[in-house]
Design a protein around this motif. Structure first.
Motif, PDB file in Angstrom:
ATOM      1  N   THR A 180       0.836  -1.208   0.000  1.00  0.00           N
ATOM      2  CA  THR A 180       0.000   0.000   0.000  1.00  0.00           C
ATOM      3  C   THR A 180       0.865   1.250   0.000  1.00  0.00           C
ATOM      4  N   LEU A 181       1.875   1.272   0.854  1.00  0.00           N
ATOM      5  CA  LEU A 181       2.757   2.444   0.942  1.00  0.00           C
ATOM      6  C   LEU A 181       3.524   2.651  -0.360  1.00  0.00           C
ATOM      7  N   LEU A 182       3.986   1.553  -0.954  1.00  0.00           N
ATOM      8  CA  LEU A 182       4.706   1.675  -2.226  1.00  0.00           C
ATOM      9  C   LEU A 182       3.791   2.230  -3.316  1.00  0.00           C
ATOM     10  N   MET A 183       2.531   1.810  -3.323  1.00  0.00           N
ATOM     11  CA  MET A 183       1.591   2.313  -4.320  1.00  0.00           C
ATOM     12  C   MET A 183       1.295   3.790  -4.105  1.00  0.00           C
ATOM     13  N   VAL A 184       1.237   4.238  -2.847  1.00  0.00           N
ATOM     14  CA  VAL A 184       1.026   5.654  -2.564  1.00  0.00           C
ATOM     15  C   VAL A 184       2.183   6.481  -3.097  1.00  0.00           C
ATOM     16  N   VAL A 185       3.401   6.045  -2.802  1.00  0.00           N
ATOM     17  CA  VAL A 185       4.582   6.759  -3.303  1.00  0.00           C
ATOM     18  C   VAL A 185       4.575   6.793  -4.824  1.00  0.00           C
ATOM     19  N   ASN A 186       4.184   5.676  -5.434  1.00  0.00           N
ATOM     20  CA  ASN A 186       4.176   5.599  -6.895  1.00  0.00           C
ATOM     21  C   ASN A 186       3.214   6.608  -7.515  1.00  0.00           C
ATOM     22  N   VAL A 187       1.984   6.699  -6.985  1.00  0.00           N
ATOM     23  CA  VAL A 187       1.015   7.620  -7.595  1.00  0.00           C
ATOM     24  C   VAL A 187       1.421   9.070  -7.347  1.00  0.00           C
ATOM     25  N   VAL A 188       2.048   9.350  -6.207  1.00  0.00           N
ATOM     26  CA  VAL A 188       2.527  10.720  -5.956  1.00  0.00           C
ATOM     27  C   VAL A 188       3.586  11.108  -6.985  1.00  0.00           C
ATOM     28  N   LEU A 189       4.518  10.194  -7.234  1.00  0.00           N
ATOM     29  CA  LEU A 189       5.559  10.466  -8.227  1.00  0.00           C
ATOM     30  C   LEU A 189       4.978  10.559  -9.635  1.00  0.00           C
ATOM     31  N   LEU A 190       4.005   9.695  -9.943  1.00  0.00           N
ATOM     32  CA  LEU A 190       3.385   9.748 -11.268  1.00  0.00           C
ATOM     33  C   LEU A 190       2.639  11.060 -11.487  1.00  0.00           C
ATOM     34  N   TRP A 191       1.902  11.517 -10.476  1.00  0.00           N
ATOM     35  CA  TRP A 191       1.215  12.801 -10.602  1.00  0.00           C
ATOM     36  C   TRP A 191       2.223  13.941 -10.716  1.00  0.00           C
ATOM     37  N   GLY A 192       3.320  13.838  -9.953  1.00  0.00           N
ATOM     38  CA  GLY A 192       4.347  14.877 -10.053  1.00  0.00           C
ATOM     39  C   GLY A 192       4.948  14.939 -11.440  1.00  0.00           C
ATOM     40  N   TYR A 193       5.249  13.763 -12.016  1.00  0.00           N
ATOM     41  CA  TYR A 193       5.807  13.733 -13.371  1.00  0.00           C
ATOM     42  C   TYR A 193       4.793  14.220 -14.397  1.00  0.00           C
ATOM     43  N   THR A 194       3.544  13.792 -14.275  1.00  0.00           N
ATOM     44  CA  THR A 194       2.515  14.160 -15.253  1.00  0.00           C
ATOM     45  C   THR A 194       2.210  15.653 -15.206  1.00  0.00           C
ATOM     46  N   LEU A 195       2.040  16.190 -14.000  1.00  0.00           N
ATOM     47  CA  LEU A 195       1.670  17.599 -13.872  1.00  0.00           C
ATOM     48  C   LEU A 195       2.854  18.540 -14.096  1.00  0.00           C
ATOM     49  N   SER A 196       4.079  18.024 -14.037  1.00  0.00           N
ATOM     50  CA  SER A 196       5.236  18.882 -14.329  1.00  0.00           C
ATOM     51  C   SER A 196       5.546  18.924 -15.814  1.00  0.00           C
ATOM     52  N   CYS A 197       4.721  18.240 -16.603  1.00  0.00           N
ATOM     53  CA  CYS A 197       4.907  18.188 -18.055  1.00  0.00           C
ATOM     54  C   CYS A 197       4.766  19.575 -18.679  1.00  0.00           C
ATOM     55  N   HIS A 198       5.515  19.831 -19.751  1.00  0.00           N
ATOM     56  CA  HIS A 198       5.443  21.114 -20.451  1.00  0.00           C
ATOM     57  C   HIS A 198       4.053  21.359 -21.031  1.00  0.00           C
ATOM     58  N   SER A 199       3.381  20.291 -21.441  1.00  0.00           N
ATOM     59  CA  SER A 199       2.033  20.452 -21.979  1.00  0.00           C
ATOM     60  C   SER A 199       1.064  20.922 -20.899  1.00  0.00           C
ATOM     61  N   CYS A 200       1.237  20.410 -19.684  1.00  0.00           N
ATOM     62  CA  CYS A 200       0.397  20.849 -18.569  1.00  0.00           C
ATOM     63  C   CYS A 200       0.673  22.317 -18.257  1.00  0.00           C
ATOM     64  N   ARG A 201       1.914  22.704 -18.301  1.00  0.00           N
ATOM     65  CA  ARG A 201       2.289  24.106 -18.040  1.00  0.00           C
ATOM     66  C   ARG A 201       1.658  25.035 -19.067  1.00  0.00           C
ATOM     67  N   HIS A 202       1.659  24.618 -20.326  1.00  0.00           N
ATOM     68  CA  HIS A 202       1.035  25.426 -21.365  1.00  0.00           C
ATOM     69  C   HIS A 202      -0.484  25.433 -21.210  1.00  0.00           C
ATOM     70  N   LEU A 203      -1.042  24.305 -20.784  1.00  0.00           N
ATOM     71  CA  LEU A 203      -2.494  24.202 -20.639  1.00  0.00           C
ATOM     72  C   LEU A 203      -3.019  25.172 -19.588  1.00  0.00           C
ATOM     73  N   VAL A 204      -2.302  25.301 -18.464  1.00  0.00           N
ATOM     74  CA  VAL A 204      -2.804  26.147 -17.379  1.00  0.00           C
ATOM     75  C   VAL A 204      -2.406  27.613 -17.545  1.00  0.00           C
ATOM     76  N   GLY A 205      -1.333  27.879 -18.296  1.00  0.00           N
ATOM     77  CA  GLY A 205      -0.887  29.268 -18.385  1.00  0.00           C
ATOM     78  C   GLY A 205      -0.621  29.782 -19.783  1.00  0.00           C
ATOM     79  N   GLY A 206      -0.880  28.961 -20.797  1.00  0.00           N
ATOM     80  CA  GLY A 206      -0.616  29.403 -22.163  1.00  0.00           C
ATOM     81  C   GLY A 206      -1.679  30.331 -22.715  1.00  0.00           C
TER      82      GLY A 206
END
Length: 264
Positions: A180-206
């Motif tokens: 369970t703990l490993l899965m929590v860490v995994n989704v946190v890192l996945l969300w961090g990687y996904t939301l730090s994407c350049h496309s996400c940055r352009h989507l929210v502020g472009g």
């Protein structure tokens, strides 16, 4: 200073660098190759991806949308038929996840340098005679990154749902195990990687000329921009965490060892 190396006799100097500039691209090539080999083997194993007692579902098989999925592993239904043994359930989802990673701006730099030597490092001449950029196939498909981003958000949401289900007690109720703990860490890192994407940055502020007129989007853009500065670290951390959680679930499902329980 050591004598410069050349690519083909006296035609041109490859680099004047005397440090071990080849180590980073070599490490990148080995790391990405190891992940690809593991992913291929794991996908076509098509077994040991669901632990019913703890409700652990391996990330490589989530969401499991095929009728070939083992009972209990399909949280969102089975819209795809069981086609054949060589068409395992991940085939329906992994192309979108891999598409997001392959077209990612950081990963482009990483595998261009590591596998195509284009260029292998800063201040090092690449061996190619012509440069065409991303103006023709297959590199023209890199422009689809923004669309793969939407798919990656959906997959991250599904993995988050899987993690919530993993808080299942062996004897009912709420439970927490090492998985369970490993899965929590995994989704946190996945969300961090996904939301730090350049496309996400352009989507929210472009396409904004005056941030003062859009305070909410400005705050989001500022937050994503901070994450974007750690995009490379999050890319590697999330890649490692996905493989680690998948391997852990596989070992628990195969009976290699029991899942250590912290609660229930």
């Amino acid at each position: 200073m050591a004598a410069p190396t050349t690519t083909s006799g006296p035609r041109r100097t490859r680099t004047l660098r005397t440090d071990r500039w080849w180590l980073p691209p070599l490490g990148t090539a080995l790391g990405l190759s190891a992940f690809v080999v593991y992913g291929l083997v794991r996908t076509f194993m098509n077994t040991w991806y669901w632990v019913p007692e703890q409700h652990y579902l391996a990330p490589f098989f989530s969401p499991c949308l095929s009728e070939a999925c083992v009972p209990g592993a399909s949280h969102l239904g089975t819209p795809f038929p069981d086609l054949a043994p060589w068409v395992p359930p991940p085939v329906f989802v992994l192309p979108f996840v891999l598409g997001f990673r392959l077209t990612c701006y950081y990963y482009r730099k990483a595998y261009y340098r590591a596998f195509w030597l284009s260029p292998p490092a800063c201040a090092v001449t690449e061996p190619h005679r012509r440069y065409t950029g991303e103006s023709r196939l297959p590199l023209l498909l890199q422009n689809a990154h923004r669309y793969f981003f939407y798919a990656a958000v959906l997959v991250a949401a599904v993995l988050t749902y899987d993690t919530v289900l993993a808080f299942h007690g062996v004897n009912g109720g709420v439970g927490v195990g090492l998985g369970t703990l490993l899965m929590v860490v995994n989704v946190v890192l996945l969300w961090g990687y996904t939301l730090s994407c350049h496309s996400c940055r352009h989507l929210v502020g472009g396409r904004i000329n005056h941030f003062s007129r859009h305070p909410v989007r400005y705050r989001l853009w500022t937050w994503v921009s901070r994450l974007n500065g750690r995009h490379m670290s999050l890319a590697w951390a999330s890649l490692f965490s996905v493989a680690l959680v998948d391997l852990y679930v596989m070992l628990v499902a195969s009976g290699a060892f029991p899942d250590p329980r912290l609660i229930n």
